[in-house]
Scaffold this motif. Structure first.
Motif, PDB file in Angstrom:
ATOM      1  N   LEU A 222      10.814  -7.599   6.531  1.00  0.00           N
ATOM      2  CA  LEU A 222      10.685  -6.954   7.840  1.00  0.00           C
ATOM      3  C   LEU A 222      10.714  -5.434   7.691  1.00  0.00           C
ATOM      4  CD1 LEU A 222      10.423  -7.451  10.857  1.00  0.00           C
ATOM      5  CD2 LEU A 222      12.924  -7.432  11.016  1.00  0.00           C
ATOM      6  N   LEU A 223      11.548  -4.926   6.777  1.00  0.00           N
ATOM      7  CA  LEU A 223      11.574  -3.493   6.516  1.00  0.00           C
ATOM      8  C   LEU A 223      10.231  -3.019   5.976  1.00  0.00           C
ATOM      9  CD1 LEU A 223      15.106  -3.046   4.882  1.00  0.00           C
ATOM     10  CD2 LEU A 223      14.364  -2.218   7.128  1.00  0.00           C
ATOM     11  N   TYR A 224       9.627  -3.822   5.128  1.00  0.00           N
ATOM     12  CA  TYR A 224       8.327  -3.430   4.589  1.00  0.00           C
ATOM     13  C   TYR A 224       7.260  -3.415   5.678  1.00  0.00           C
ATOM     14  CZ  TYR A 224       4.180  -3.241   1.716  1.00  0.00           C
ATOM     15  OH  TYR A 224       2.984  -2.863   1.179  1.00  0.00           O
ATOM     16  N   VAL A 225       7.312  -4.368   6.603  1.00  0.00           N
ATOM     17  CA  VAL A 225       6.357  -4.395   7.704  1.00  0.00           C
ATOM     18  C   VAL A 225       6.480  -3.131   8.550  1.00  0.00           C
ATOM     19  CG1 VAL A 225       5.790  -5.553   9.884  1.00  0.00           C
ATOM     20  CG2 VAL A 225       6.124  -6.895   7.806  1.00  0.00           C
ATOM     21  N   THR A 226       7.696  -2.713   8.850  1.00  0.00           N
ATOM     22  CA  THR A 226       7.878  -1.489   9.644  1.00  0.00           C
ATOM     23  C   THR A 226       7.376  -0.270   8.886  1.00  0.00           C
ATOM     24  OG1 THR A 226      10.150  -1.251   8.807  1.00  0.00           O
ATOM     25  CG2 THR A 226       9.852  -2.435  10.881  1.00  0.00           C
ATOM     26  N   PHE A 227       7.560  -0.262   7.565  1.00  0.00           N
ATOM     27  CA  PHE A 227       7.057   0.864   6.785  1.00  0.00           C
ATOM     28  C   PHE A 227       5.533   0.918   6.813  1.00  0.00           C
ATOM     29  CE2 PHE A 227       5.953   3.730   3.599  1.00  0.00           C
ATOM     30  CZ  PHE A 227       5.185   3.102   2.640  1.00  0.00           C
ATOM     31  N   VAL A 228       4.885  -0.241   6.616  1.00  0.00           N
ATOM     32  CA  VAL A 228       3.420  -0.259   6.617  1.00  0.00           C
ATOM     33  C   VAL A 228       2.884   0.168   7.971  1.00  0.00           C
ATOM     34  CG1 VAL A 228       1.378  -1.718   6.390  1.00  0.00           C
ATOM     35  CG2 VAL A 228       3.269  -1.979   4.788  1.00  0.00           C
ATOM     36  N   LEU A 229       3.511  -0.308   9.049  1.00  0.00           N
ATOM     37  CA  LEU A 229       3.075   0.085  10.390  1.00  0.00           C
ATOM     38  C   LEU A 229       3.175   1.598  10.579  1.00  0.00           C
ATOM     39  CD1 LEU A 229       4.567  -2.719  12.665  1.00  0.00           C
ATOM     40  CD2 LEU A 229       2.155  -2.157  12.381  1.00  0.00           C
ATOM     41  N   SER A 230       4.316   2.159  10.185  1.00  0.00           N
ATOM     42  CA  SER A 230       4.491   3.607  10.353  1.00  0.00           C
ATOM     43  C   SER A 230       3.542   4.383   9.450  1.00  0.00           C
ATOM     44  CB  SER A 230       5.944   4.000  10.059  1.00  0.00           C
ATOM     45  OG  SER A 230       6.318   3.628   8.743  1.00  0.00           O
ATOM     46  N   ALA A 231       3.273   3.856   8.233  1.00  0.00           N
ATOM     47  CA  ALA A 231       2.340   4.540   7.332  1.00  0.00           C
ATOM     48  C   ALA A 231       0.916   4.509   7.898  1.00  0.00           C
ATOM     49  CB  ALA A 231       2.376   3.895   5.950  1.00  0.00           C
ATOM     50  N   VAL A 232       0.512   3.384   8.468  1.00  0.00           N
ATOM     51  CA  VAL A 232      -0.813   3.296   9.079  1.00  0.00           C
ATOM     52  C   VAL A 232      -0.931   4.264  10.242  1.00  0.00           C
ATOM     53  CG1 VAL A 232      -2.357   1.786  10.383  1.00  0.00           C
ATOM     54  CG2 VAL A 232      -1.248   0.941   8.321  1.00  0.00           C
ATOM     55  N   CYS A 233       0.112   4.350  11.061  1.00  0.00           N
ATOM     56  CA  CYS A 233       0.098   5.308  12.174  1.00  0.00           C
ATOM     57  C   CYS A 233      -0.026   6.741  11.661  1.00  0.00           C
ATOM     58  CB  CYS A 233       1.365   5.154  13.013  1.00  0.00           C
ATOM     59  SG  CYS A 233       1.462   3.603  13.930  1.00  0.00           S
ATOM     60  N   CYS A 234       0.738   7.050  10.598  1.00  0.00           N
ATOM     61  CA  CYS A 234       0.706   8.402  10.043  1.00  0.00           C
ATOM     62  C   CYS A 234      -0.690   8.744   9.520  1.00  0.00           C
ATOM     63  CB  CYS A 234       1.734   8.531   8.926  1.00  0.00           C
ATOM     64  SG  CYS A 234       1.723  10.126   8.086  1.00  0.00           S
ATOM     65  N   LEU A 235      -1.303   7.817   8.776  1.00  0.00           N
ATOM     66  CA  LEU A 235      -2.620   8.083   8.212  1.00  0.00           C
ATOM     67  C   LEU A 235      -3.693   8.115   9.292  1.00  0.00           C
ATOM     68  CD1 LEU A 235      -2.454   5.989   4.944  1.00  0.00           C
ATOM     69  CD2 LEU A 235      -2.536   8.461   5.145  1.00  0.00           C
ATOM     70  N   THR A 236      -3.526   7.290  10.334  1.00  0.00           N
ATOM     71  CA  THR A 236      -4.484   7.338  11.439  1.00  0.00           C
ATOM     72  C   THR A 236      -4.455   8.695  12.120  1.00  0.00           C
ATOM     73  OG1 THR A 236      -4.225   4.952  11.788  1.00  0.00           O
ATOM     74  CG2 THR A 236      -5.178   6.231  13.594  1.00  0.00           C
ATOM     75  N   ILE A 237      -3.253   9.233  12.324  1.00  0.00           N
ATOM     76  CA  ILE A 237      -3.131  10.563  12.923  1.00  0.00           C
ATOM     77  C   ILE A 237      -3.664  11.622  11.969  1.00  0.00           C
ATOM     78  CG2 ILE A 237      -1.492  12.273  13.794  1.00  0.00           C
ATOM     79  CD1 ILE A 237       0.289   9.939  14.655  1.00  0.00           C
ATOM     80  N   LYS A 238      -3.324  11.506  10.686  1.00  0.00           N
ATOM     81  CA  LYS A 238      -3.789  12.482   9.693  1.00  0.00           C
ATOM     82  C   LYS A 238      -5.303  12.555   9.650  1.00  0.00           C
ATOM     83  CE  LYS A 238      -4.010  13.277   4.742  1.00  0.00           C
ATOM     84  NZ  LYS A 238      -5.474  13.207   4.708  1.00  0.00           N
ATOM     85  N   ASN A 239      -5.950  11.399   9.774  1.00  0.00           N
ATOM     86  CA  ASN A 239      -7.407  11.350   9.701  1.00  0.00           C
ATOM     87  C   ASN A 239      -8.082  11.678  11.024  1.00  0.00           C
ATOM     88  OD1 ASN A 239      -7.321  10.573   6.983  1.00  0.00           O
ATOM     89  ND2 ASN A 239      -7.176   8.413   7.498  1.00  0.00           N
ATOM     90  N   GLY A 240      -7.299  12.023  12.057  1.00  0.00           N
ATOM     91  CA  GLY A 240      -7.885  12.371  13.343  1.00  0.00           C
ATOM     92  C   GLY A 240      -8.488  11.195  14.075  1.00  0.00           C
ATOM     93  N   MET A 241      -7.960   9.994  13.852  1.00  0.00           N
ATOM     94  CA  MET A 241      -8.544   8.788  14.439  1.00  0.00           C
ATOM     95  C   MET A 241      -7.619   8.123  15.452  1.00  0.00           C
ATOM     96  SD  MET A 241     -10.175   7.227  10.914  1.00  0.00           S
ATOM     97  CE  MET A 241     -10.875   5.794  11.722  1.00  0.00           C
ATOM     98  N   ALA A 242      -6.523   8.785  15.813  1.00  0.00           N
ATOM     99  CA  ALA A 242      -5.619   8.204  16.794  1.00  0.00           C
ATOM    100  C   ALA A 242      -6.238   8.293  18.190  1.00  0.00           C
ATOM    101  CB  ALA A 242      -4.274   8.927  16.763  1.00  0.00           C
ATOM    102  N   PRO A 243      -5.901   7.354  19.075  1.00  0.00           N
ATOM    103  CA  PRO A 243      -6.435   7.424  20.448  1.00  0.00           C
ATOM    104  C   PRO A 243      -5.891   8.634  21.191  1.00  0.00           C
ATOM    105  CG  PRO A 243      -4.783   5.689  20.259  1.00  0.00           C
ATOM    106  CD  PRO A 243      -5.055   6.163  18.869  1.00  0.00           C
ATOM    107  N   ASP A 244      -6.573   8.996  22.247  1.00  0.00           N
ATOM    108  CA  ASP A 244      -6.207  10.190  23.022  1.00  0.00           C
ATOM    109  C   ASP A 244      -5.061   9.875  23.970  1.00  0.00           C
ATOM    110  OD1 ASP A 244      -8.375  12.750  24.482  1.00  0.00           O
ATOM    111  OD2 ASP A 244      -6.456  12.836  23.443  1.00  0.00           O
ATOM    112  N   TRP A 245      -3.930   9.395  23.392  1.00  0.00           N
ATOM    113  CA  TRP A 245      -2.758   9.053  24.186  1.00  0.00           C
ATOM    114  C   TRP A 245      -1.680  10.102  23.973  1.00  0.00           C
ATOM    115  CZ3 TRP A 245      -2.476   3.335  22.121  1.00  0.00           C
ATOM    116  CH2 TRP A 245      -3.609   2.642  22.598  1.00  0.00           C
ATOM    117  N   THR A 246      -0.624  10.009  24.777  1.00  0.00           N
ATOM    118  CA  THR A 246       0.524  10.902  24.621  1.00  0.00           C
ATOM    119  C   THR A 246       1.783  10.073  24.454  1.00  0.00           C
ATOM    120  OG1 THR A 246       0.848  11.037  27.029  1.00  0.00           O
ATOM    121  CG2 THR A 246      -0.523  12.748  25.989  1.00  0.00           C
ATOM    122  N   LEU A 247       2.731  10.637  23.716  1.00  0.00           N
ATOM    123  CA  LEU A 247       4.023   9.997  23.491  1.00  0.00           C
ATOM    124  C   LEU A 247       5.089  11.072  23.565  1.00  0.00           C
ATOM    125  CD1 LEU A 247       5.480   7.328  22.727  1.00  0.00           C
ATOM    126  CD2 LEU A 247       5.238   8.005  20.336  1.00  0.00           C
TER     127      LEU A 247
END
Length: 616
Positions: A222-247
């Protein structure tokens, strides 16, 4: 009426001449030569630093500001401007000598630049502007792409001058490219396919580990799943491919969210590492370090929200520290024969290497290429694939542990082997410690052998070694190399009059003054022997070397050391200067001989003067 008509004519003429004067120094790129491959624009654009960040298009196009644009011949494909608060303007001239109207795409190939403003002529005498950037909504982009793409259309036999303004709250790296529309569409498709492939791998690993968690009830998956999810989010933002949402009031594509997601990813990775390597039992001090770093990175997004521009550089350094610390702890576990540590090093070493290359690229230390730009994504992909073997091995080990029964004799034997291994490791550590101490002593001896004992500056041996190195380097690039030889005037009478201790003190003061005058780290001042000093200056011609020599003479004159044995009543220098453009076949002795000859002329012509090599 005639006066008014003449006045309007003069005003119109001035309006036509001003743009011509502004563009007098602009070099134009022939866009018809850009077809299948992109053209890097780092050697074709002019750059202007706006320290205040308040310059407008009108001000940078004025005659006063236009003359301040600089043209730099950079060997890299990007402008690595570092962590700066300044805004930078780029001026690009495009020329269409063809008979048809042509469209090209100007691409800023870095989605992490906070503010990107483009000003493109609209064909009506004005400029159309696009105000976009990572810290602005995706809808502000001129072209729907993860990078910043600006279409430019030139009619037949026309020229245009485009202005780009960039500013960033993090490291400012500006790769500029010129694409044809057709070639860019092909590249765009391949680019998105590669990034989609990474997401596919990540989704597969998430589902696989979720199934393992459900089956085995082991929290590590489960810890690895959370890491992969956060890494995918980080790389999506890094690559400029995140949706135009706000948090929490921040756009997902902003640099605040990029740094924050990177910090959260590191935290998840550290929590997984603690569980996988069992650092609480194996390395208690390392486990406490991981806990402290995890807490720090979980709290760091609060700092990024409040003051990212001020701490961005330190954040990059903290990410690099985390990478080094995790590799070091994994190595320590591997040295303790921890089985999972080997898999962790193999799987996560690639990830950490990719992240480090990306961080060093953001700091401008590494060049921009496919490995440094997408290093984090490549490392993450390989890490997920290699980790599948590690998790399979973990399941196999668990099954063997459940099935294995050990007799008391075998247990005693294992304890004996473990005791012997512990003794062996301690002996290896002692040998390593003694070896390290010996290396430190050798390094100290080496430093002493290259330093003049009296003055504390470089001695003749260090000078001779550096002369050979710089000579070969200058010979490869046919670059100039300068040598300055300095001799203290009437130094023997100084020793006879004041004594040798005073003479030694005089030489030390002169050496310190010469050393303090140097402003370039590549220049070397050394004591050549007795009262003679030398200065080696790479990439310096004769005129530049003469200026350096005069500064050195002024520095010694500023000491105002009294010398009653000199006609000038103070300590002075005679200086000989020589410089050569090193070509194959030449020997460094030629440079030394010419500098000595110039020094001899300085002495013959009355001393206290600078003479240059007449044959250079």
């Amino acid at each position: 009426m005639n006066i008014a008509r003449h006045f309007r004519f003069v005003w119109l003429l001035l309006g036509l001449l001003l743009p011509l004067s502004t563009l007098a120094d602009v070099s134009f790129v022939d866009i018809t030569q850009v077809e299948q491959s992109p053209l890097s624009l780092t050697t074709h654009v002019d750059m202007l630093e706006d320290v205040t960040g308040e310059a407008t298009l009108e001000s940078v196009r004025s005659d006063e500001m236009a003359g301040r644009f600089q043209h730099e011949q950079l060997p890299s494909t990007a402008f690595a401007l570092g962590f700066t608060r300044s805004a930078y303007w780029f001026r690009l001239g495009l020329d269409n000598p063809g008979n048809e109207s042509t469209t090209r795409l100007v691409v800023v190939n870095n989605p992490r630049i906070s503010l990107v403003d483009a000003y493109v002529p609209d064909g009506q005498g004005g400029y159309r502007r696009w105000l976009t950037g990572a810290d602005r909504p995706q809808s502000t982009k001129a072209y729907d792409n993860r990078n910043f793409v600006f279409p430019v259309t030139l009619s037949a036999h026309s020229q245009q001058v485009i202005y780009l303004r960039v500013q960033s709250s993090i490291g400012l790296l500006v790769p500029l490219q010129l694409w044809s529309v057709e070639a860019f569409h092909v590249h765009e498709r391949d680019d998105y396919m590669a990034r989609s492939g990474y997401v596919g791998i990540a989704v597969a690993m998430i589902l696989f580990n979720l199934m393992l968690f459900i089956a085995l009830r082991d929290r590590i998956y489960l810890l690895y799943v959370t890491f992969v999810l956060s890494a995918v989010c980080c790389l999506t933002i890094k690559n400029g491919m995140a949706p135009d949402w706000t948090l929490f009031g921040q756009s997902l594509n902003s640099n605040v969210m990029y740094y924050s997601s990177g910090a959260v990813s590191l935290s998840m990775l550290m929590m997984f590492m603690r569980r996988m390597l069992q650092t609480e039992k194996l390395l208690p001090w390392g486990d406490r370090l991981l806990q402290g770093m995890t807490l720090f990175y979980l709290l760091s997004p609060c700092i990024y929200v409040l003051a990212l521009p001020q701490v961005a550089h330190f954040a990059i350094l903290s990410f690099l520290f985390a990478a080094v610390a995790m590799v070091g702890l994994a190595l320590a576990c591997a040295l303790k024969r921890q089985r999972s540590a080997y898999f962790f090093l193999a799987a996560f070493g690639l990830l950490i290497l990719g992240g480090a290359s990306t961080s060093l690229r953001a700091m401008g230390i590494l060049p921009t290429n496919v490995f440094t730009e997408d290093g984090l994504q490549l490392g993450s992909s390989l890490e997920m694939l290699l980790l599948a073997f590690a998790l399979a091995d973990r399941i196999n080990v668990m099954r063997q542990e459940k099935l294995q029964t050990q007799a008391q004799l075998l247990l005693a034997q294992e304890q004996l082997v473990e005791t012997l291994q512990r003794s062996e490791r301690e002996l290896e550590q002692r040998v390593a410690q003694r070896t390290e101490e010996l290396q430190v002593l050798n390094q100290r001896l080496e430093t002493l052998s290259l330093t003049d004992a009296l003055t504390g500056i470089a001695n003749r041996r260090q000078f001779d070694e550096l002369l050979q190195q710089q000579w070969h380097q200058a010979q490869r690039s046919s670059a100039p190399l300068a040598l300055v030889v300095l001799d203290v005037d009437w130094f023997k009478p100084y020793n006879d009059l004041y004594g040798h201790p005073a003479g030694d003190a005089c030489l030390r003061q002169i050496a310190q003054a010469l050393q303090a005058t140097l402003s370039r780290s590549t220049d070397l001042v050394a004591r050549y022997g007795g009262e003679e000093f030398v200065l080696l200056a790479p990439l310096t011609d004769l005129a530049g070397a003469r200026l350096l020599a005069e500064k050195l003479a002024d520095a010694v004159a500023a000491l105002d050391l009294p010398h009653q044995g000199s006609p000038l009543a103070r300590v002075t220098l005679s200086i000989g200067v020589a410089a050569l453009t090193v070509t194959p076949g030449m020997q460094p002795q030629v440079l030394v001989q010419r500098a000595d000859a110039a020094l001899y002329r300085a002495k013959q012509q009355g001393r206290n003067r600078v003479e240059c090599d007449s044959g250079a």
